[in-house]
Design a protein around this motif. Structure first.
Motif, PDB file in Angstrom:
ATOM      1  N   SER A  63      39.339  38.987  45.142  1.00  0.00           N
ATOM      2  CA  SER A  63      39.786  40.242  44.550  1.00  0.00           C
ATOM      3  C   SER A  63      38.637  41.244  44.459  1.00  0.00           C
ATOM      4  O   SER A  63      38.814  42.442  44.736  1.00  0.00           O
ATOM      5  CB  SER A  63      40.361  39.989  43.151  1.00  0.00           C
ATOM      6  N   GLN A  90      38.391  44.938  46.231  1.00  0.00           N
ATOM      7  CA  GLN A  90      38.103  46.161  45.488  1.00  0.00           C
ATOM      8  C   GLN A  90      36.895  46.881  46.067  1.00  0.00           C
ATOM      9  O   GLN A  90      36.881  48.115  46.168  1.00  0.00           O
ATOM     10  CB  GLN A  90      37.859  45.822  44.019  1.00  0.00           C
ATOM     11  N   HIS A 123      36.864  50.677  47.554  1.00  0.00           N
ATOM     12  CA  HIS A 123      35.951  51.698  47.042  1.00  0.00           C
ATOM     13  C   HIS A 123      35.069  52.262  48.149  1.00  0.00           C
ATOM     14  O   HIS A 123      34.769  53.466  48.171  1.00  0.00           O
ATOM     15  CB  HIS A 123      35.084  51.117  45.919  1.00  0.00           C
TER      16      HIS A 123
END
Length: 616
Positions: free
Chosen positions: A249, A253, A257
């Motif tokens: 996870s 992320q 980003h």
């Protein structure tokens, strides 16, 4: 007999009275005198031995000052003590006096706070070492001074405690997601409270020095709670799976980003700053307020003189163009021999011309042309103009949801829609009476006299450029599609690339080798963008294949618009530095490390810049 008893009574009074009267004052002796015994040599007191008395710090939930305990300043408490009752009202005060034997005596600090010490025997039997919370003592002789680190802590990271908190949060979130923890609601409730405490502790702290005073207590409390949870965890496989999910996870992320950062950087790079927009509007307004005779730049007789030093500069950015011209003229040994040919679009033509009317660059000559006035440059002559006006090209940029999108945002920059970016392939048509020109991009700064470039023998080549094959991503296979048979059969995938931005072009050789026809040929073949993506560098690599002469690397240093790893000595020694990349020096996202090299050639006291609030 009566007189004898009277004498004994008075004798007792004279002996007992001092003991009773001076018991408390003796108890208040400073801690550094407690170790002095009869027969010992009296130590010499130094300035360091005299300290302020310990302040009283009241523990939480304490209302009785008699229960407050403090450590004596600067010395370890003795182990052989007991408690004595005292006080007129029968209340018990714990007093301590260090002794060498097992006798006990009370001791009270100057502040009235009582110190209670416990024998080692009591401690071993489980007795409480102190009746109340321990408070911080004043700094002792053996304590570490502020600002200095002990040898044990010398290797510790400055933000180690922050990292410990973050690690604890990760462990806590893993524990909260495990099924074995969910079966213990009391533990879950306690752990959630600890998580909230830690998150509040880290809310405004980015380094250890910004943590609150009670941070260590929060750290220890969380550690204790996590230890409880560890005792209930029996399934190690579940913990490993949970940690792996957390890892995946976090990776996802990070990817999101990074993609968002790339997109926002591309948007910022394409956006014209408000100050530059204001500058263009102000200059345009003032230009059209002039008479026609006042709108002409001087020295028109030098524009086609082949004995002078001619520069080609294609840009729609007034301030960036001014920096290129200013820096070149500043370092030129003979400024009046330098001629700058600036080509811009219709929108910025008046503003560009007005700038150089108001700010003539010393004795140098400037010509400003409007690309719209090049009547010979049309879609019937230029394949790229035909392609730029095609529906597929427009969809590629403005309706990407209906067209086949490209994952690399770099190739989707709308600047490639502008013919300004392709004028470099039409130099002989733009300057038919010149035999050699130096091409400069508008994101460069000149730091040396460039006149020696005209004396370089290009050995029959058309293009003089600095090669960029020091890194693998600057070779041909990074720009051209070598899965296409036509590209694979014609070019070497490991051939060195070179850089646009500062190039010497021999226009006589250009005409002999029909370079413009070569460019048109490959542009027609790449109508469906299968040979290379959009941009002028891939087209330039193909067009000038086997027609490029390598220049010394110090002539042109690149990377100041995307890399922080350009050596300072290389930047300072370069004749031309290039801010290629998205981080242009006139943008807020530009790298401050290199911005001064550019801003040194901007006069921020100029009236137009002040009015448009353009600052360094």
């Amino acid at each position: 007999m009566v007189g004898r008893k009277l004498v004994l009574f008075l004798l007792c009074i004279s002996v007992v009275a001092p003991i009773v009267l001076y018991t408390d004052p003796l108890a208040t002796q400073p801690s550094y005198l407690a170790d002095i015994h009869l027969g010992d040599e009296i130590p010499t007191l130094s300035v360091d031995a005299v300290r302020e008395p310990s302040g009283i710090v009241y523990p939480e939930n304490s209302t009785n000052p008699d229960q407050i305990s403090v450590h004596d300043s600067g010395r370890a408490v003795a182990s052989n003590t007991t408690t004595l009752p005292s006080g007129k009202n029968g209340d018990r005060k714990n007093r301590v006096l260090s002794q060498d034997n097992n006798q006990t005596a009370p001791s009270e600090t100057d502040d009235g706070a009582v110190i209670r010490q416990v024998t080692s025997r009591e401690t071993s039997e489980g007795a409480t070492a102190m009746e109340s919370q321990t408070v911080l003592p004043t700094q002792s002789r053996n304590q570490q001074k502020p600002g200095k680190r002990s040898k044990r802590d010398s290797g510790r990271m400055p933000d180690a405690k922050i990292q410990q908190f973050r690690d604890q949060l990760m462990k806590a979130k893993v524990s909260l997601g495990l099924s074995s923890s969910k079966s213990n609601p009391e533990f879950i409730r306690e752990l959630k409270e600890r998580v909230k405490d830690v998150e509040r502790t880290l809310a405004y702290a980015t380094e250890d020095t910004e943590l609150p005073i009670n941070a260590q207590e929060k750290l220890e409390a969380m550690e204790q709670t996590l230890a409880k949870g560890k005792q209930t965890q029996q399934d190690c496989c579940a913990v490993v799976k949970k940690l792996r999910r957390f890892y995946l996870s976090a990776e996802e992320q990070l990817r999101v980003h990074k993609k968002r950062e790339l997109f926002l950087t591309q948007v910022a790079a394409k956006t014209l700053p408000r100050g530059l927009h204001c500058l263009s509007l102000r200059l345009t307004t003032d230009y059209y307020s002039l008479d026609s005779c006042q709108q002409q730049l001087p020295n028109r007789d030098k524009l086609e003189n082949p004995r002078l030093y001619h520069y080609a500069l294609f840009s729609d950015n007034v301030l960036a163009t001014a920096v290129v011209v200013n820096s070149t003229v500043f370092h030129a040994k003979d400024p009046q021999s330098h001629v700058f040919h600036i080509v811009t679009d219709k929108l910025n033509y008046a503003a560009m011309k007005m700038w150089f009317l108001a700010n003539p660059p010393a004795k140098a000559t400037v010509q400003v042309q409007n690309v719209e006035e090049f009547t010979w440059l049309n879609s019937s002559y230029s394949p790229v103009l035909k392609q730029l006006a095609s529906r597929s090209m427009i969809d590629y940029y403005f309706r990407s949801q209906h067209a086949k999108s490209d994952q690399n945002l770099k190739f989707r920059n709308p600047k490639y829609l502008s013919i300004m970016n392709h004028l470099r392939f039409y130099l002989p048509e733009i300057f038919p009476k010149l035999n050699k020109v130096v091409f400069l991009d508008d994101d460069v700064v000149v730091q040396k006299d460039l006149t020696p470039l005209w004396a370089i023998d290009l050995k029959g080549k058309v293009n003089g450029a600095v090669e960029t094959c020091g890194e693998s991503f600057h070779r041909f296979d990074r720009y051209l599609n070598f899965s296409n048979p036509l590209i694979a059969e014609t070019f070497d995938p490991h051939a060195c690339g070179w850089a646009y931005g500062m190039n010497v072009f021999d226009l006589d050789e250009w005409k002999k080798q029909n370079i413009t026809d070569v460019y048109h040929h490959w542009q027609n073949l790449n109508d469906d963008r299968q040979l290379w993506k959009l941009g002028t560098l891939p087209a330039g690599l193909i067009t000038f294949w086997n027609s490029t002469y390598p220049l010394e690397r110090s002539w042109h240093v690149l990377g100041l618009g995307y890399s922080l790893n350009v050596e300072q000595k290389d930047v300072e020694a370069a004749a031309v530095i290039h801010y290629n990349g998205n981080l242009k020096p006139w943008l807020e996202i530009g790298m401050t490390k290199y911005r001064n090299f550019w801003s040194n050639y901007v006069d921020y006291n100029q009236a137009y810049l002040r009015d448009c609030n353009i600052n360094p």
